[in-house]
Design an enzyme around this catalytic site. Structure first.
Site, short mmCIF file in Angstrom:
data_model
loop_
_atom_site.label_atom_id
_atom_site.label_comp_id
_atom_site.label_asym_id
_atom_site.label_seq_id
_atom_site.Cartn_x
_atom_site.Cartn_y
_atom_site.Cartn_z
N SER A 5 0.16 -30.58 31.12
CA SER A 5 0.47 -31.06 32.47
C SER A 5 -0.05 -30.06 33.50
O SER A 5 0.19 -28.85 33.37
CB SER A 5 1.98 -31.24 32.67
OG SER A 5 2.25 -31.56 34.01
N VAL A 32 0.31 -22.38 32.95
CA VAL A 32 -0.91 -22.13 32.18
C VAL A 32 -1.95 -23.22 32.44
O VAL A 32 -3.14 -22.93 32.60
CB VAL A 32 -0.60 -22.00 30.67
CG1 VAL A 32 -1.88 -21.79 29.87
CG2 VAL A 32 0.36 -20.84 30.42
N CYS A 33 -1.52 -24.46 32.54
CA CYS A 33 -2.45 -25.57 32.82
C CYS A 33 -3.06 -25.41 34.22
O CYS A 33 -4.26 -25.65 34.42
CB CYS A 33 -1.74 -26.91 32.70
SG CYS A 33 -1.01 -27.21 31.08
N ASP A 34 -2.24 -25.00 35.17
CA ASP A 34 -2.68 -24.74 36.53
C ASP A 34 -3.75 -23.64 36.52
O ASP A 34 -4.84 -23.81 37.07
CB ASP A 34 -1.47 -24.32 37.38
CG ASP A 34 -1.83 -23.96 38.81
OD1 ASP A 34 -1.53 -24.76 39.70
OD2 ASP A 34 -2.39 -22.86 39.02
N THR A 55 -7.09 -24.84 34.76
CA THR A 55 -7.88 -25.80 35.53
C THR A 55 -8.51 -25.11 36.74
O THR A 55 -9.67 -25.37 37.08
CB THR A 55 -7.02 -27.00 35.93
OG1 THR A 55 -6.44 -27.55 34.73
CG2 THR A 55 -7.85 -28.08 36.61
#
Length: 171
Positions: free
Chosen positions: A54, A59-61, A64
């Site tokens: 998500s 970590v995804c932020d 990306t």
């Protein structure tokens, strides 16, 4: 299937394991305008596929944003696509807030086509229904050039390995 964990607990993945030197499976996901996007529509370009649970997690932020920053130096023949189960509306809001303009965010929520085709769909446990963290590089010829299933979902991928594969495929 690759063995991945979430906070140390093994996570079962559904779908086929993808390895380098095989044809990249086609899939359809929705962009932030609710339009279907197919991998086959990018033939002739190198595509970095970044699967994340998500965008609204740290970590995804970070991942990306990093790929967005790196994309500026990869040239026009390389595209970066981040795939998650986030709804297209949430992805659009996140991209606007984060200033992400070089990464195409795609939602796999409708058909789970990407997760099934690339073996990133979490089958059970606290992340069930989400994507596990993984990075694939697809060459201009439609072949997989790089595949990484991140061993621990809460950690970042090997950016340098994926970027090196994308640069080599773009030559």
């Amino acid at each position: 299937m690759p063995q991945v964990t979430f906070k140390g607990t093994p996570v079962a993945l559904a779908g086929a394991e993808i390895r380098p030197n095989q044809p990249a499976p086609d899939f359809t996901a929705l962009d932030t305008s609710l339009q279907p996007v197919r991998l086959s529509g990018a033939r002739g370009k190198v595509v970095i596929l970044s699967a994340v649970p998500s965008l609204d997690t740290p970590v995804c932020d970070t991942e990306t944003r990093r790929f967005n920053q790196e994309a500026t130096g990869l040239g026009d023949s390389v595209e970066v696509w981040t795939v998650s189960m986030d709804l297209p509306f949430a992805q659009k809001r996140w991209c606007g807030a984060a200033g992400v303009t070089r990464v195409k965010t795609l939602s796999d929520f409708r058909d789970r086509s990407f997760g099934q085709a690339y073996g990133t769909l979490v089958a059970e446990g606290p992340l069930a229904g989400l994507e596990a963290r993984a990075v694939f590089v697809v060459g201009k010829d439609g072949q997989v050039k790089h595949a990484e299933y991140v061993k621990e979902v809460t950690t970042e991928p090997n950016y340098e390995s994926a970027l090196a594969a994308a640069r080599a495929a773009a030559k």
